[in-house]
Design a protein around this motif. Structure first.
Motif, mmCIF file in Angstrom:
data_model
loop_
_atom_site.group_PDB
_atom_site.id
_atom_site.type_symbol
_atom_site.label_atom_id
_atom_site.label_comp_id
_atom_site.label_asym_id
_atom_site.label_seq_id
_atom_site.Cartn_x
_atom_site.Cartn_y
_atom_site.Cartn_z
ATOM 1 N N GLU A 184 14.385 30.509 -55.304
ATOM 2 C CA GLU A 184 13.013 30.484 -54.789
ATOM 3 C C GLU A 184 12.409 29.086 -54.941
ATOM 4 O O GLU A 184 11.711 28.586 -54.037
ATOM 5 N N THR A 185 12.656 28.389 -56.065
ATOM 6 C CA THR A 185 12.127 27.047 -56.284
ATOM 7 C C THR A 185 12.719 26.065 -55.275
ATOM 8 O O THR A 185 12.013 25.218 -54.701
ATOM 9 N N ARG B 236 13.863 26.824 -52.348
ATOM 10 C CA ARG B 236 13.282 27.117 -51.036
ATOM 11 C C ARG B 236 11.914 26.434 -50.888
ATOM 12 O O ARG B 236 11.582 25.872 -49.834
ATOM 13 N N LYS B 237 11.104 26.491 -51.978
ATOM 14 C CA LYS B 237 9.785 25.837 -51.946
ATOM 15 C C LYS B 237 9.935 24.324 -51.823
ATOM 16 O O LYS B 237 9.126 23.654 -51.165
ATOM 17 N N ALA B 238 10.969 23.778 -52.472
ATOM 18 C CA ALA B 238 11.213 22.335 -52.374
ATOM 19 C C ALA B 238 11.544 21.947 -50.942
ATOM 20 O O ALA B 238 11.113 20.885 -50.449
ATOM 21 N N MET C 263 10.215 19.501 -58.148
ATOM 22 C CA MET C 263 10.660 20.902 -58.214
ATOM 23 C C MET C 263 12.155 20.990 -58.540
ATOM 24 O O MET C 263 12.587 21.788 -59.373
ATOM 25 N N LYS D 103 6.332 16.051 -48.321
ATOM 26 C CA LYS D 103 5.935 15.911 -49.727
ATOM 27 C C LYS D 103 7.194 15.727 -50.588
ATOM 28 O O LYS D 103 7.598 16.584 -51.362
ATOM 29 N N GLU E 95 6.898 15.718 -54.528
ATOM 30 C CA GLU E 95 6.678 17.071 -55.029
ATOM 31 C C GLU E 95 7.978 17.879 -54.991
ATOM 32 O O GLU E 95 8.304 18.612 -55.930
ATOM 33 N N ALA E 96 8.745 17.716 -53.903
ATOM 34 C CA ALA E 96 10.015 18.424 -53.771
ATOM 35 C C ALA E 96 11.002 17.962 -54.843
ATOM 36 O O ALA E 96 11.718 18.771 -55.457
ATOM 37 N N ASP F 196 10.488 23.543 -48.270
ATOM 38 C CA ASP F 196 9.220 23.610 -47.533
ATOM 39 C C ASP F 196 8.386 22.342 -47.769
ATOM 40 O O ASP F 196 7.777 21.778 -46.825
ATOM 41 N N ALA F 197 8.339 21.901 -49.048
ATOM 42 C CA ALA F 197 7.571 20.697 -49.374
ATOM 43 C C ALA F 197 8.148 19.473 -48.669
ATOM 44 O O ALA F 197 7.415 18.623 -48.130
ATOM 45 N N ASP G 211 7.242 19.231 -45.162
ATOM 46 C CA ASP G 211 5.859 18.767 -44.992
ATOM 47 C C ASP G 211 5.694 17.298 -45.377
ATOM 48 O O ASP G 211 4.571 16.778 -45.428
#
Length: 608
Positions: free
Chosen positions: A552-553, A555-557, A572, A565, A568-569, A559-560, A563
């Motif tokens: 899940e982390t 996957r968020k990275a 993560m 970011k 931020e990625a 997404d970041a 974008d």
């Protein structure tokens, strides 16, 4: 724990130990004859006609019970029958078997996992002792089902213990269920056990004694079975009650559903029944039951007599019996060293007393003779399995276990209807790693031949579980093991079911079906107390949930990064990298981080 040793038991008329004289070898010229009929292996020093008469009675009793019940009377466990011409020849063996000197005992019955032994004094007043027919009935019940109520188990054994026959051939009169006078008199002079208590009794109840067969429990159990079986309006109620209990319905529910009345009502009727003036019983002719021609008895050699009697002595308990057995078997070897069974019996006797080297040497002599007797191979394999203890830790089959397996394959080739040989063969697979399939086949074969083998049932449950056949393991547990009431074995079987669940959970995880795997794993964790299984499950759950969190982390990275970011990625990914234990995922995360760093640098360059 050794899965065979765990449930081994020997039953018989064993009482307080007392010093007894050694048994003399039979006289040199003493005549003994042998007869083989189905599973009955007969040795007798009585006359040919008397031997045939007694064997005929045993067969008639078996056929009669099979005719009027659904009991499986033709199971394949061997039964050795020893028929003695007189009290003088019978007494030494009776004294060792029963551990007491009592001329009133003229029959005995012993049983263990490999078969039965019957001793009969042929010239006893009243014919074959009731204990023989009582225990044969127990044997038939064990072959057919498990978990029947104790009162019914003992009551039906007493009911058929009064079997008698007169005449011969199709015109013989066969009588089943004749009243037992001493039971009737006892019940008329003593209060009954309240039926509510009788129906709830088990082997641990103070009023129950398997060896005494006296007192109100046996008398009342016999009377209740006699009443229910011979009363037309009650017979169907009895069958319904037994069916409900076999289906694991609660006792109270089964009773009220089947009998449609209270315990007190049935007890009142039973009390009236035992005070009636006359009792009915069942009569049949030889034509009704069916008759068969017995084979002609054959003379036994001296070595064969000594081996047979040595086997009998080896089945009894105590140092005196072992010493006598060894003396008989050594005399058999001296009389004819080519009799392989004599060496095999010695091997088993030596193994029982911890004389391992002598046992191995005796077994090697037995098998080197190339015998066609399956017992020669079975005895050695059984001895090997009894000394193997895996302590619950399975590994590749050891050379010793493979040797036992080869011996048992030979035994089953020579005796394909031998339930003990198939059971032992299956045990070699339960005691080691590897394909459980051949073990399952062997154990299914064994139980199809003789149903009441707890060790075979338990081993089959284990192998079903290891093969991923969880539903079959659970069904076998409920149908065959729960009714035995063996709590220790049942707990171990349920642990095997839990291991099957763990295997299934792992398959779900491998298929990435985490939403199914985690709830099932937590459910199993909540119902097991086995520390090894708990540790295994906790590790699996933590690993899966940790993997899910990392995924899940990442996957968020992604997404970041999409974008723009990148910093931020990267943060993560840096947060989860130390927690990743899977090598493939760690390689992916490391490569992904490098790509993020490169993308971030490129983005900064464009800004400049």
């Amino acid at each position: 724990m050794n899965p065979r040793r765990a449930v081994t038991a020997i039953a018989g008329a064993l009482f307080s130990v007392m010093p007894l004289l050694a048994v003399d070898l039979p006289r040199e010229k003493e005549k003994w004859i042998a007869m083989q009929v189905d599973e009955f292996d007969v040795a007798s020093n009585a006359s040919d006609w008397k031997t045939s008469e007694i064997v005929g009675q045993i067969l008639q009793m078996r056929e009669a019970v099979g005719k009027v019940t659904q009991l499986k009377v033709r199971a394949t466990l061997p039964t050795r029958v020893y028929i003695f011409a007189s009290e003088a020849s019978f007494a030494p063996y009776r004294n060792l078997v029963t551990q007491r000197k009592n001329a009133a005992i003229n029959g005995a019955f012993l049983s263990n996992r490999d078969g039965n032994t019957i001793l009969i004094q042929s010239d006893a007043t009243g014919g074959v002792d009731r204990i023989v027919f009582h225990e044969l009935t127990h044997y038939f019940v064990r072959n057919t089902t498990t978990g029947i109520p104790l009162w019914f188990n003992e009551g039906i054994a007493e009911y058929y213990s009064t079997f008698s026959t007169s005449g011969s051939g199709s015109g013989a009169e066969i009588r089943l269920g004749r009243p037992i006078v001493e039971h009737v008199l006892w019940l008329r002079q003593h209060p009954l056990i309240p039926l509510r208590e009788l129906f709830a009794m088990d082997e641990k109840s103070p009023a129950y004694s398997e060896w005494s067969r006296q007192g109100v429990f046996y008398a009342e159990s016999w009377a209740l079975v006699h009443y229910l079986m011979l009363s037309p309006e009650r017979h169907g109620q009895l069958a319904a009650f037994l069916d409900l209990r076999a289906a694991h319905r609660p006792l109270e529910t089964a009773f009220t559903t089947a009998f449609h009345e209270s315990y007190e009502d049935l007890e009142r009727d039973l009390r009236g029944y035992v005070h009636r003036a006359a009792f009915q019983y069942m009569r049949y002719t030889g034509a009704d039951i069916g008759t068969r021609q017995l084979p002609k008895a054959v003379a036994m050699s001296r070595a064969e007599v000594l081996v047979s009697l040595g086997h009998l002595l080896a089945w009894t308990r105590g140092n005196a019996a072992d010493a006598d057995a060894e003396r008989f078997l050594l005399a058999a070897v001296e009389a004819d060293p080519r009799v392989a069974l004599a060496h095999a019996e010695l091997g088993r006797l030596y193994a029982k007393s911890g004389r391992g080297a002598e046992a191995d040497a005796a077994f090697d002599r037995a098998t080197s003779l190339g015998s066609s007797n399956p017992a020669v191979y079975f005895y050695q394999a059984e001895t090997i399995l009894d000394r193997v203890d895996t302590n619950g830790v399975l590994g590749p089959p050891t050379p010793e276990l493979l040797k036992a397996r080869r011996l048992l394959i030979r035994a089953t080739e020579l005796a394909p209807a031998s339930a003990p040989a198939w059971s032992a063969l299956g045990a070699t697979y339960a005691m080691s790693e590897g394909d459980p399939g051949p073990g399952i086949v062997a154990l299914e074969m064994s139980l199809s031949l003789a149903a009441g083998q707890k060790d075979a049932v338990f081993n089959l449950i284990q192998l079903y579980a290891r093969a991923g056949r969880r539903d079959e393991a659970a069904r076998t547990t409920e149908d065959l093991l729960v009714p035995t009431g063996d709590r220790e074995l049942l707990d171990r079987a349920r642990d095997a079911l839990v291991w099957a669940d763990v295997q299934y959970i792992r398959k779900l995880v491998e298929a990435n079906k985490l939403d199914e795997a985690i709830p099932l794993a937590k459910s199993v964790l909540g119902r097991t107390t086995n520390p090894e299984i708990r540790t295994n499950l906790e590790s699996l759950i933590n690993g899966v949930e940790g993997t899910r969190a990392v995924t899940e982390t990442l996957r968020k990275a992604i997404d970041a990064a999409n974008d723009g970011k990148y910093a931020e990625a990267i943060a993560m990914v840096d947060a989860v990298l130390p927690r990743i234990t899977d090598a493939e995922m760690q390689a992916y995360a490391t490569k992904f981080r490098a790509e993020l760093v490169a993308a971030e640098a490129k983005a900064k360059g464009r800004k400049k």
